[in-house]
Scaffold this motif. Structure first.
Motif, PDB file in Angstrom:
ATOM      1  N   ARG A 315      96.323  45.713   8.663  1.00 27.27           N
ATOM      2  CA  ARG A 315      97.736  46.080   8.478  1.00 27.27           C
ATOM      3  C   ARG A 315      97.938  47.042   7.316  1.00 27.27           C
ATOM      4  N   TRP A 316      97.191  46.813   6.195  1.00 24.73           N
ATOM      5  CA  TRP A 316      97.337  47.648   5.005  1.00 24.73           C
ATOM      6  C   TRP A 316      95.948  48.175   4.596  1.00 24.73           C
ATOM      7  N   GLN A 319      95.758  49.707   0.890  1.00 24.24           N
ATOM      8  CA  GLN A 319      95.912  48.667  -0.121  1.00 24.24           C
ATOM      9  C   GLN A 319      94.676  47.771  -0.184  1.00 24.24           C
ATOM     10  N   ARG A 366     106.157  47.498  -3.332  1.00 19.25           N
ATOM     11  CA  ARG A 366     106.033  48.019  -1.961  1.00 19.25           C
ATOM     12  C   ARG A 366     106.377  46.945  -0.940  1.00 19.25           C
ATOM     13  N   HIS A 367     105.884  45.736  -1.156  1.00 22.83           N
ATOM     14  CA  HIS A 367     106.159  44.655  -0.202  1.00 22.83           C
ATOM     15  C   HIS A 367     107.601  44.155  -0.335  1.00 22.83           C
ATOM     16  N   ARG A 369     110.121  46.146  -0.846  1.00 28.19           N
ATOM     17  CA  ARG A 369     110.896  47.088  -0.038  1.00 28.19           C
ATOM     18  C   ARG A 369     110.739  46.812   1.447  1.00 28.19           C
ATOM     19  N   GLN A 370     109.643  46.167   1.830  1.00 28.60           N
ATOM     20  CA  GLN A 370     109.442  45.819   3.237  1.00 28.60           C
ATOM     21  C   GLN A 370     110.253  44.594   3.649  1.00 28.60           C
ATOM     22  N   GLY A 371     110.991  44.020   2.686  1.00 28.11           N
ATOM     23  CA  GLY A 371     111.861  42.896   3.013  1.00 28.11           C
ATOM     24  C   GLY A 371     111.236  41.533   2.854  1.00 28.11           C
ATOM     25  N   GLU A 372     110.096  41.415   2.178  1.00 26.13           N
ATOM     26  CA  GLU A 372     109.465  40.111   1.976  1.00 26.13           C
ATOM     27  C   GLU A 372     110.180  39.382   0.834  1.00 26.13           C
ATOM     28  N   ARG A 373     110.780  38.254   1.166  1.00 23.78           N
ATOM     29  CA  ARG A 373     111.597  37.541   0.176  1.00 23.78           C
ATOM     30  C   ARG A 373     110.763  37.028  -0.994  1.00 23.78           C
TER      31      ARG A 373
END
Length: 640
Positions: A315-316, A319, A366-367, A369-373
């Motif tokens: 996925r990354w 990273q 970065r994560h 901004r991806q919406g990970e609470r």
């Protein structure tokens, strides 16, 4: 007297007087640094603590050419600065500090000179008696031997010395404490001169303070309480994360546990507690532990970040490559920490740590901004940590004063970061559980029966597979004829036996061998031989079987009994009972016939430093001697 002789006499007298005056001037110059240059600091009951000695005299000795007499004699120009401002960046110079002190009280009193920076390689202290202050009108104490006090203008008398530092054994310190403490015993009105020599491969801080005896004890108790509370909080967080890993098998909890422990060790190494309590006899580790624990903490945090943010190559990919690169660099620095000089490796490690922190903080953003609470708590933990780490690092490297204050702020920042990381884990688990419940509710409403059916099938299949695996392991470790362990199972048991360092004594190994077993097979047949082997196995199980005993058929007609925590004398009694039972009882076959059997045995007791192979070999040699001596007997260590 002739005129020429008279002139020579006066010339000699003048030379002698000049020499005496020169010697007297030298003695007075050696007696003390001039009061005008470095005035004595007065000590009284009215002020029990002096947090920072004011206007201390110091100098930098770049050539390492001076001694304490040079400082006392004022042979080198000195600067003056408050003790909390004696902060110097990393260099190879020696720093000298001169601190004249004066007891203003009409009674004897003990003070403690304290250096509040533990990361110094060498701290040498000389304490000189300058005599009683002539300006202080004090009645002499009849209990004191005033004849020993230096006369006014006399050279100072050396009272005591101390050679401390984390490059020397911890027990060399006059007071067993993580900081550098020097007791100073003052008589009534007495003046003392303290000369310090400081050298270190890292930054140099010389924050000197003075505490009265009672105040020093109270300060040590308060500081010990605060350190204990901080380390106790870290231990609780580590135990909580370890429990999460053991219960849920979540990798990030394991790495968070490692990070908390390594970061705690890093702080205790920086504060001197590790040197005091963990390795006081290993001065080389006092410095090396700082880059080692720092690198280990960063590596643990890297792997925590990778699993917490679910950074996988699929996925990354970028990273994941960055994380692997930083981890490999950290592994190299870990090895270099044992070889590269401390003055260099601590700089490299600090740059590496900062690079990793910035990288992990950027990944968290970065994560987020991806919406990970859960990432919001991760990012917040770094914001709190950076504030304390930067101030602490600047103080440790000598860029700003107040190392002790920054140490406390670092503890607050680090503890807050660890708490927020743990809280982020909990929130991530909460989100996972919430999503799992939502999926379960959706599935229950549409495909409940099918899910339950497939779940039951899966559980049944997994149960059958687990049972098959257990049976397969039993078959690979046990002899199918006798049910005892086979050779492979015995090897594993011996390995566990050898690794059990807590057993004292370790125990005894006995090898049994059926006498003339080939004759049994030749006369009565192989079925009768198998029956004899099963019968001997039952005898061993009945006579030797404890919870800790290990019984095995080693091969053919040989049996092995491993008896942990059993002395050689007790093992001989047990083995002799087995031989006696076999000798007195015959094997009954299915056709009603019987076979008389005997056993030979060799016993060997575990010796310090022995291996399982050598233990087995000695028992086998004793068995061979029992066979050679006529069979039907037991030979143990020390017997012929």
């Amino acid at each position: 007297m002739p005129a020429g002789a008279h002139a020579r006499w006066w010339a000699r007298a003048a030379a002698a007087i000049s020499l005496a005056l020169c010697l007297l001037g030298a003695a007075r110059a050696l007696a003390a640094v001039p009061e005008a240059a470095c005035p004595a600091l007065g000590l009284s009951f009215a002020r029990a603590d002096i947090p920072s000695l004011p206007r201390l005299c110091f100098l930098r000795d770049a050539a390492h050419a001076l001694g304490p007499e040079d400082i006392l004699g004022g042979r080198a120009p000195m600067e003056r600065r408050d003790a909390d401002q004696l902060v110097f960046r990393q260099n190879q110079s020696v720093y000298w500090v001169y601190a004249p002190l004066r007891n203003l009280e009409p009674a004897a009193r003990t003070w403690f000179l304290q250096l509040d920076y533990p990361l110094l390689d060498e701290v040498d202290v000389w304490v000189y008696d300058l005599g009683t202050d002539p300006a202080t009108d004090l009645a002499p104490d009849p209990a004191e031997d005033s004849a020993e006090d230096p006369a006014p203008g006399a050279a100072p008398r050396l009272l005591r010395t101390a050679r401390m530092g984390d490059a020397r054994p911890f027990d060399a310190r006059p007071v067993r404490h993580r900081l550098f403490l020097m007791p100073l015993d003052f008589g009534p009105g007495q003046r003392l001169a303290v000369v310090l020599r400081v050298r270190s491969s890292g930054a140099i801080n010389i924050p000197l303070s003075l505490h009265s005896g009672a105040s020093a004890i109270g300060w040590a108790q308060d500081h010990g309480l605060s350190q204990g509370m901080f380390l106790g909080a870290l231990a609780m967080l580590a135990l909580f994360n370890a429990a999460l890993y053991l219960r849920l098998r979540i990798r990030q909890s394991l790495y968070n546990t490692a990070y908390i422990l390594c970061a705690g060790l890093f702080l205790t190494s920086m504060s001197g507690l590790s040197f005091q309590y963990l390795w006081p006899d290993w001065p080389w580790l006092a410095n090396r532990s700082v880059p080692l624990t720092e690198t280990l903490a960063i590596l643990s945090l890297l792997w925590f970040t990778r699993h917490f943010l679910a950074i996988d190559a699929g996925r990354w990919p970028r990273q994941a490559r960055l994380m692997r690169l930083l981890a490999w660099i950290g592994a190299g620095l870990l090895a270099a920490s044992l070889l590269v000089p401390y003055s260099l490796i601590i700089k490299i490690d600090t740059v590496y740590a900062l690079a990793c922190m910035v990288a992990m903080f950027g990944l968290g953003l970065r994560h987020l901004r991806q919406g990970e609470r859960a990432a919001r708590w991760y990012v917040l933990s770094w914001l709190v940590f950076f504030a304390g780490y930067l101030a602490y690092g600047l103080a440790a490297f000598g860029y700003i004063p107040g190392f002790m204050a920054q140490e406390r702020w670092m503890q607050v920042a680090l503890g807050s970061q660890m708490f927020l990381l743990t809280y982020a884990e909990v929130m991530q688990l909460h989100d996972l559980m919430r999503r799992a419940l939502e999926i379960e509710a959706s599935a229950r409403s549409s495909l409940q029966y099918e899910v339950q059916s497939r779940t039951a099938d899966l559980r049944a299949t997994m149960g059958a597979l687990e049972q098959a695996n257990r049976q397969l392991r039993e078959l690979t470790l046990h002899d199918p004829l006798t049910g005892l362990l086979n050779r492979r199972g015995l090897d594993e048991a011996l390995a566990r036996f050898a690794a059990n360092e807590g057993a004292a004594p370790r125990g005894t190994l006995v090898i049994f061998d059926l006498d003339h077993f080939k004759r049994v097979n030749d006369v009565h047949g192989h079925e009768a031989g198998d029956a004899a082997l099963r019968w001997v196995a039952e005898v061993l199980l009945n006579l030797l079987r404890r919870r800790s005993d290990v019984l095995a058929r080693f091969g053919g007609e040989e049996f092995v009994a491993l008896l942990p925590a059993t002395s050689l004398e007790d093992a001989i009694i047990l083995a002799a009972g087995v031989l006696e039972h076999v000798r007195r009882n015959a094997v009954e076959l299915d056709d009603g016939s019987t076979i008389a059997l005997t056993l030979s045995a060799g016993a060997a007791h575990w010796r310090e430093g022995e291996t399982p192979q050598s233990l087995f070999r000695r028992a086998d040699e004793n068995l061979y001697r029992a066979k050679a001596a006529g069979r039907d007997r037991l030979v143990a260590d020390g017997e012929s």
